[in-house]
Scaffold this motif. Structure first.
Motif, mmCIF file in Angstrom:
data_model
loop_
_atom_site.group_PDB
_atom_site.id
_atom_site.type_symbol
_atom_site.label_atom_id
_atom_site.label_comp_id
_atom_site.label_asym_id
_atom_site.label_seq_id
_atom_site.Cartn_x
_atom_site.Cartn_y
_atom_site.Cartn_z
ATOM 1 N N THR A 24 62.073 24.975 -1.783
ATOM 2 C CA THR A 24 61.241 25.954 -2.485
ATOM 3 C C THR A 24 60.379 26.775 -1.527
ATOM 4 O O THR A 24 59.787 27.769 -1.943
ATOM 5 C CB THR A 24 60.326 25.257 -3.508
ATOM 6 N N LYS A 79 75.097 29.590 -4.020
ATOM 7 C CA LYS A 79 74.740 29.210 -5.382
ATOM 8 C C LYS A 79 75.786 28.230 -5.875
ATOM 9 O O LYS A 79 76.986 28.410 -5.651
ATOM 10 C CB LYS A 79 74.713 30.451 -6.278
ATOM 11 N N GLU A 81 68.993 24.874 -7.551
ATOM 12 C CA GLU A 81 69.263 25.603 -8.792
ATOM 13 C C GLU A 81 68.229 25.250 -9.858
ATOM 14 O O GLU A 81 67.698 26.125 -10.538
ATOM 15 C CB GLU A 81 70.668 25.273 -9.291
ATOM 16 N N ASP A 82 67.930 23.967 -9.996
ATOM 17 C CA ASP A 82 66.951 23.527 -10.988
ATOM 18 C C ASP A 82 65.567 24.113 -10.715
ATOM 19 O O ASP A 82 64.797 24.359 -11.636
ATOM 20 C CB ASP A 82 66.858 22.000 -11.018
ATOM 21 N N MET A 83 65.271 24.344 -9.441
ATOM 22 C CA MET A 83 63.953 24.853 -9.055
ATOM 23 C C MET A 83 63.962 26.371 -8.852
ATOM 24 O O MET A 83 62.968 26.941 -8.420
ATOM 25 C CB MET A 83 63.483 24.141 -7.791
ATOM 26 N N HIS A 84 65.094 27.013 -9.123
ATOM 27 C CA HIS A 84 65.255 28.461 -8.967
ATOM 28 C C HIS A 84 64.907 28.910 -7.541
ATOM 29 O O HIS A 84 64.246 29.931 -7.350
ATOM 30 C CB HIS A 84 64.416 29.224 -9.997
ATOM 31 N N ALA A 85 65.355 28.141 -6.570
ATOM 32 C CA ALA A 85 65.071 28.438 -5.164
ATOM 33 C C ALA A 85 66.280 29.087 -4.501
ATOM 34 O O ALA A 85 67.421 28.695 -4.743
ATOM 35 C CB ALA A 85 64.714 27.151 -4.420
ATOM 36 N N GLU A 86 66.006 30.083 -3.669
ATOM 37 C CA GLU A 86 67.061 30.734 -2.906
ATOM 38 C C GLU A 86 67.552 29.774 -1.819
ATOM 39 O O GLU A 86 66.758 29.136 -1.134
ATOM 40 C CB GLU A 86 66.527 32.010 -2.260
#
Length: 139
Positions: A105, A83, A5-10
């Motif tokens: 990532t 998520k 979540e912090d790295m905006h990774a799926e």
């Protein structure tokens, strides 16, 4: 999940399975999961059950979309994404967090390609082996 979540990774089911597999195989962390060759490479039923439990408890949210074979049009299952619903203060070893961040990532295809080439014994039953990656048993 917090790292993702912090790295905006799926985060997909496939990514989770492969990252935990690599954590055990290359990260030197025995997290008590048994991996077996399966339809999409190394798979742990225990890990899948843990994910389902976290979804049921409301810790993570799951969405799913059909996964269709582009060559035959047949349904292969669902692409499950996860998520974090609530941030928790779970203590994670720094080296495990760093390992997870290194892999989460990356593109799912890149992770699969790495696992398929490095661990062919765990990918021998894969239904996507030849069609997606163009690799055969001989690698």
């Amino acid at each position: 999940m917090r790292v993702a979540e912090d790295m905006h990774a799926e985060v997909t089911a496939t990514k989770i399975q492969k990252i935990f597999f690599l954590l055990q195989m290359e990260g030197g962390k025995n997290v008590g999961l048994k991996f077996e060759p399966y339809l999409f490479g190394p798979y742990s039923e225990e890990l899948n059950e843990t994910i389902i439990e976290l979804v049921e408890r409301g810790v993570i949210e799951e969405t799913a979309e059909p996964l269709v074979d582009p060559f035959t049009g047949l349904s292969l299952g669902y692409k499950r994404r996860f998520k974090l619903k609530e941030r928790t203060n779970v203590k994670v070893e720094p080296e495990v967090e760093k390992f997870f961040a290194q892999w989460v990532t990356r593109d799912r295809r890149e992770i699969l390609n790495y696992v398929y080439r490095k661990y062919p014994d765990y990918t021998r039953y894969s239904v996507i082996r030849e069609k997606v990656f163009g690799v055969r048993n001989g690698l």
